[in-house]
Design a protein around this motif. Structure first.
Motif, PDB file in Angstrom:
ATOM      1  N   MET A  12       0.840  -1.202   0.000  1.00 35.24           N
ATOM      2  CA  MET A  12       0.000   0.000   0.000  1.00 35.24           C
ATOM      3  C   MET A  12       0.870   1.244   0.000  1.00 35.24           C
ATOM      4  SD  MET A  12      -2.898   1.169   2.745  1.00 35.24           S
ATOM      5  CE  MET A  12      -4.060  -0.074   2.195  1.00 35.24           C
ATOM      6  N   HIS A  13       0.446   2.247  -0.758  1.00 31.33           N
ATOM      7  CA  HIS A  13       1.128   3.537  -0.774  1.00 31.33           C
ATOM      8  C   HIS A  13       1.111   4.148   0.622  1.00 31.33           C
ATOM      9  CE1 HIS A  13       2.096   7.672  -1.632  1.00 31.33           C
ATOM     10  NE2 HIS A  13       0.900   8.055  -1.252  1.00 31.33           N
ATOM     11  N   VAL A  14       2.283   4.567   1.121  1.00 32.28           N
ATOM     12  CA  VAL A  14       2.388   5.177   2.442  1.00 32.28           C
ATOM     13  C   VAL A  14       2.374   6.691   2.282  1.00 32.28           C
ATOM     14  CG1 VAL A  14       3.791   5.427   4.515  1.00 32.28           C
ATOM     15  CG2 VAL A  14       3.718   3.233   3.307  1.00 32.28           C
ATOM     16  N   PRO A  15       1.365   7.382   2.797  1.00 34.42           N
ATOM     17  CA  PRO A  15       1.288   8.833   2.618  1.00 34.42           C
ATOM     18  C   PRO A  15       2.342   9.572   3.430  1.00 34.42           C
ATOM     19  CG  PRO A  15      -0.482   8.066   4.043  1.00 34.42           C
ATOM     20  CD  PRO A  15       0.209   6.845   3.532  1.00 34.42           C
ATOM     21  N   VAL A  16       2.631  10.789   3.006  1.00 34.64           N
ATOM     22  CA  VAL A  16       3.602  11.637   3.686  1.00 34.64           C
ATOM     23  C   VAL A  16       3.023  12.134   5.010  1.00 34.64           C
ATOM     24  CG1 VAL A  16       4.824  13.845   3.506  1.00 34.64           C
ATOM     25  CG2 VAL A  16       4.697  12.317   1.532  1.00 34.64           C
ATOM     26  N   LEU A  17       3.876  12.249   6.015  1.00 35.77           N
ATOM     27  CA  LEU A  17       3.486  12.755   7.343  1.00 35.77           C
ATOM     28  C   LEU A  17       2.293  11.986   7.914  1.00 35.77           C
ATOM     29  CD1 LEU A  17       3.859  16.619   6.766  1.00 35.77           C
ATOM     30  CD2 LEU A  17       5.308  15.183   8.203  1.00 35.77           C
ATOM     31  N   ALA A  18       2.242  10.694   7.640  1.00 36.12           N
ATOM     32  CA  ALA A  18       1.089   9.893   8.062  1.00 36.12           C
ATOM     33  C   ALA A  18       0.947   9.869   9.581  1.00 36.12           C
ATOM     34  CB  ALA A  18       1.216   8.475   7.517  1.00 36.12           C
ATOM     35  N   HIS A  19       2.020   9.584  10.282  1.00 42.07           N
ATOM     36  CA  HIS A  19       1.945   9.498  11.750  1.00 42.07           C
ATOM     37  C   HIS A  19       1.540  10.837  12.349  1.00 42.07           C
ATOM     38  CE1 HIS A  19       2.967   8.426  15.877  1.00 42.07           C
ATOM     39  NE2 HIS A  19       3.669   9.550  15.943  1.00 42.07           N
ATOM     40  N   GLU A  20       2.170  11.902  11.871  1.00 40.51           N
ATOM     41  CA  GLU A  20       1.885  13.232  12.418  1.00 40.51           C
ATOM     42  C   GLU A  20       0.441  13.662  12.137  1.00 40.51           C
ATOM     43  OE1 GLU A  20       6.296  13.002  11.478  1.00 40.51           O
ATOM     44  OE2 GLU A  20       4.413  12.334  10.574  1.00 40.51           O
ATOM     45  N   ALA A  21      -0.050  13.353  10.939  1.00 41.55           N
ATOM     46  CA  ALA A  21      -1.409  13.758  10.576  1.00 41.55           C
ATOM     47  C   ALA A  21      -2.455  13.023  11.402  1.00 41.55           C
ATOM     48  CB  ALA A  21      -1.647  13.506   9.086  1.00 41.55           C
ATOM     49  N   ILE A  22      -2.268  11.718  11.579  1.00 42.19           N
ATOM     50  CA  ILE A  22      -3.231  10.939  12.366  1.00 42.19           C
ATOM     51  C   ILE A  22      -3.194  11.373  13.824  1.00 42.19           C
ATOM     52  CG2 ILE A  22      -3.911   8.625  13.090  1.00 42.19           C
ATOM     53  CD1 ILE A  22      -4.374   9.283  10.106  1.00 42.19           C
ATOM     54  N   ALA A  23      -1.994  11.603  14.349  1.00 41.75           N
ATOM     55  CA  ALA A  23      -1.881  12.070  15.735  1.00 41.75           C
ATOM     56  C   ALA A  23      -2.566  13.420  15.913  1.00 41.75           C
ATOM     57  CB  ALA A  23      -0.414  12.155  16.138  1.00 41.75           C
ATOM     58  N   ALA A  24      -2.476  14.278  14.899  1.00 42.17           N
ATOM     59  CA  ALA A  24      -3.067  15.614  14.985  1.00 42.17           C
ATOM     60  C   ALA A  24      -4.586  15.560  15.116  1.00 42.17           C
ATOM     61  CB  ALA A  24      -2.687  16.429  13.757  1.00 42.17           C
ATOM     62  N   LEU A  25      -5.208  14.516  14.593  1.00 41.59           N
ATOM     63  CA  LEU A  25      -6.664  14.403  14.670  1.00 41.59           C
ATOM     64  C   LEU A  25      -7.159  14.067  16.072  1.00 41.59           C
ATOM     65  CD1 LEU A  25      -7.490  12.455  11.366  1.00 41.59           C
ATOM     66  CD2 LEU A  25      -7.834  14.888  11.825  1.00 41.59           C
ATOM     67  N   ALA A  26      -6.270  13.572  16.933  1.00 40.36           N
ATOM     68  CA  ALA A  26      -6.659  13.173  18.295  1.00 40.36           C
ATOM     69  C   ALA A  26      -7.927  12.322  18.257  1.00 40.36           C
ATOM     70  CB  ALA A  26      -6.858  14.410  19.177  1.00 40.36           C
ATOM     71  N   ILE A  27      -7.874  11.217  17.564  1.00 36.70           N
ATOM     72  CA  ILE A  27      -9.054  10.408  17.252  1.00 36.70           C
ATOM     73  C   ILE A  27      -9.713   9.828  18.502  1.00 36.70           C
ATOM     74  CG2 ILE A  27      -9.829   8.296  16.082  1.00 36.70           C
ATOM     75  CD1 ILE A  27      -7.679   8.887  13.957  1.00 36.70           C
ATOM     76  N   ARG A  28     -11.006  10.025  18.592  1.00 37.48           N
ATOM     77  CA  ARG A  28     -11.801   9.397  19.648  1.00 37.48           C
ATOM     78  C   ARG A  28     -12.502   8.177  19.058  1.00 37.48           C
ATOM     79  NH1 ARG A  28     -16.640  13.634  20.911  1.00 37.48           N
ATOM     80  NH2 ARG A  28     -17.789  11.701  21.310  1.00 37.48           N
ATOM     81  N   PRO A  29     -12.562   7.074  19.788  1.00 33.76           N
ATOM     82  CA  PRO A  29     -13.075   5.820  19.204  1.00 33.76           C
ATOM     83  C   PRO A  29     -14.483   5.904  18.636  1.00 33.76           C
ATOM     84  CG  PRO A  29     -11.933   5.390  21.265  1.00 33.76           C
ATOM     85  CD  PRO A  29     -12.043   6.871  21.150  1.00 33.76           C
ATOM     86  N   ASP A  30     -15.325   6.745  19.204  1.00 33.02           N
ATOM     87  CA  ASP A  30     -16.713   6.829  18.740  1.00 33.02           C
ATOM     88  C   ASP A  30     -16.945   8.027  17.823  1.00 33.02           C
ATOM     89  OD1 ASP A  30     -16.366   8.806  20.633  1.00 33.02           O
ATOM     90  OD2 ASP A  30     -18.305   8.493  21.600  1.00 33.02           O
ATOM     91  N   GLY A  31     -15.886   8.645  17.329  1.00 37.68           N
ATOM     92  CA  GLY A  31     -16.011   9.855  16.540  1.00 37.68           C
ATOM     93  C   GLY A  31     -16.355   9.602  15.077  1.00 37.68           C
ATOM     94  N   ILE A  32     -16.723  10.675  14.394  1.00 42.70           N
ATOM     95  CA  ILE A  32     -17.008  10.649  12.956  1.00 42.70           C
ATOM     96  C   ILE A  32     -15.931  11.482  12.270  1.00 42.70           C
ATOM     97  CG2 ILE A  32     -18.667  11.192  11.136  1.00 42.70           C
ATOM     98  CD1 ILE A  32     -20.870  10.974  13.225  1.00 42.70           C
ATOM     99  N   TYR A  33     -15.240  10.883  11.306  1.00 38.38           N
ATOM    100  CA  TYR A  33     -14.097  11.538  10.681  1.00 38.38           C
ATOM    101  C   TYR A  33     -14.234  11.557   9.161  1.00 38.38           C
ATOM    102  CZ  TYR A  33     -12.109  11.543  15.276  1.00 38.38           C
ATOM    103  OH  TYR A  33     -11.917  11.788  16.606  1.00 38.38           O
ATOM    104  N   LEU A  34     -13.543  12.518   8.570  1.00 37.18           N
ATOM    105  CA  LEU A  34     -13.546  12.674   7.118  1.00 37.18           C
ATOM    106  C   LEU A  34     -12.118  12.590   6.595  1.00 37.18           C
ATOM    107  CD1 LEU A  34     -15.170  13.554   4.486  1.00 37.18           C
ATOM    108  CD2 LEU A  34     -14.336  15.857   5.010  1.00 37.18           C
ATOM    109  N   ASP A  35     -11.914  11.699   5.635  1.00 35.54           N
ATOM    110  CA  ASP A  35     -10.673  11.687   4.864  1.00 35.54           C
ATOM    111  C   ASP A  35     -11.024  12.287   3.509  1.00 35.54           C
ATOM    112  OD1 ASP A  35      -8.381  11.259   3.448  1.00 35.54           O
ATOM    113  OD2 ASP A  35      -8.247   9.111   3.805  1.00 35.54           O
ATOM    114  N   GLY A  36     -10.720  13.566   3.340  1.00 38.66           N
ATOM    115  CA  GLY A  36     -11.184  14.286   2.161  1.00 38.66           C
ATOM    116  C   GLY A  36     -10.412  13.989   0.892  1.00 38.66           C
TER     117      GLY A  36
END
Length: 318
Positions: free
Chosen positions: A1-25
């Protein structure tokens, strides 16, 4: 799979909550979406958008009831969400590595291929069709403004003269024309880089898309929700930076004294400084060299996307 740039930093920035609704635009090949899904619980949901039919094919490989994909421009996200509230939205702007590496898409001059450059191959004119009819003045402005190319006048004149002799339909044709018109270039950069960027941005309305997307994404964020945007060139980053700053530091009425309690609450709060790829990531992926991640958090402050004074396609050049 293609590994996107700054993947770890971007996901961490979202501060994901398990029950949240998210958009990958900008779904691309699903690298960010897969990472987000791995942090969601059973009640969480992920909505993904992309206008590329290859991205749609990649999305079909994700069999997960928490995931839905919509093939559309990210400037249409309000139509997809129908007022739904998000806890985070992530956008990885520009052209993806798989698009660049596929000769048939015509994004790159490194191999000789049909001059296409459309992110959605079924929509709008190809680069070859546009170059066949565009007026020289507009071509010069596109190359100057979107490629930040100081030899735009010479390049535009060269293209217009060449198309009277034969149609410009191949990537190497265009790259060779540009190389002959550009007198000097920065070490390590192909003379055609800026021109290809400019034509691609114009054809796909990339800066207009960003300008239209940012207010919509912000309007759909819940208080505490995060907006994370990765850009790859200064024009995109300037739009993102100025937009976030304008909502984090709203303009106050001049010569009108206000008490602290009367100060309007900004709609966004900036989170940290711009993030750039580490030396290690850049070594592994040279494309990461130009990546910039900016993050802001939605506050409880009022926000009306119709009243922020942004015209479609605004570039905040200054």
């Amino acid at each position: 799979m293609h590994v996107p740039v700054l993947a770890h930093e971007a996901i961490a920035a979202l501060a994901i909550r398990p029950d949240g609704i998210y958009l990958d635009g900008t779904f691309g090949r699903g690298g960010h979406s897969t990472a987000i899904l791995s942090q969601l619980g059973a009640a969480g949901r992920l909505i993904a958008l992309d206008r590329d039919p290859d991205a749609e094919r990649a999305a079909r490989a994700i069999s997960d009831p928490r995931f839905s994909f919509h093939r559309t421009r990210f400037s249409n996200l309000a139509q997809v969400l129908h007022g739904q509230t998000l806890h985070g939205a992530l956008f990885d702007l520009g052209v993806s590595s798989p698009q660049l590496e596929d000769p048939a898409r015509g994004f790159s001059f490194r191999t000789d291929a049909p001059l296409d450059m459309r992110m959605d191959p079924g929509a709008g004119p190809t680069a070859a069709e546009w170059l066949a009819s565009v007026e020289e003045q507009q071509l010069r402005e596109v190359i100057r403004d979107y490629g930040e190319e100081r030899f735009a006048k010479q390049i535009a004149a060269s293209i217009v003269a060449a198309r009277t002799r034969e149609p410009i339909v191949r990537t190497r044709q265009l790259a060779d024309l540009v190389a002959k018109a550009v007198r000097t270039r920065e070490p390590g950069q192909d003379p055609a880089t800026r021109t290809f960027q400019a034509v691609r941005i114009h054809l796909n309305r990339e800066l207009e898309e960003v300008s239209l997307m940012l207010p919509q994404a912000t309007a759909h964020l819940a208080a505490g929700g995060r907006l994370a945007v990765i850009s790859f060139h200064s024009l995109e980053d300037r739009i993102v930076k100025r937009f976030m700053q304008s909502l984090a530091r709203p303009e106050l009425p001049r010569r009108l004294p206000l008490r602290a309690s009367e100060m309007p609450q900004p709609a966004l709060k900036l989170l940290g400084r711009a993030v750039r790829a580490s030396a290690e990531e850049t070594r592994r992926n040279p494309r990461a060299r130009s990546a910039t991640l900016r993050v802001a958090e939605r506050t409880a402050g009022a926000f009306d996307p119709k009243n922020i004074g942004i015209e479609p396609g605004a570039r905040w050049r200054n």
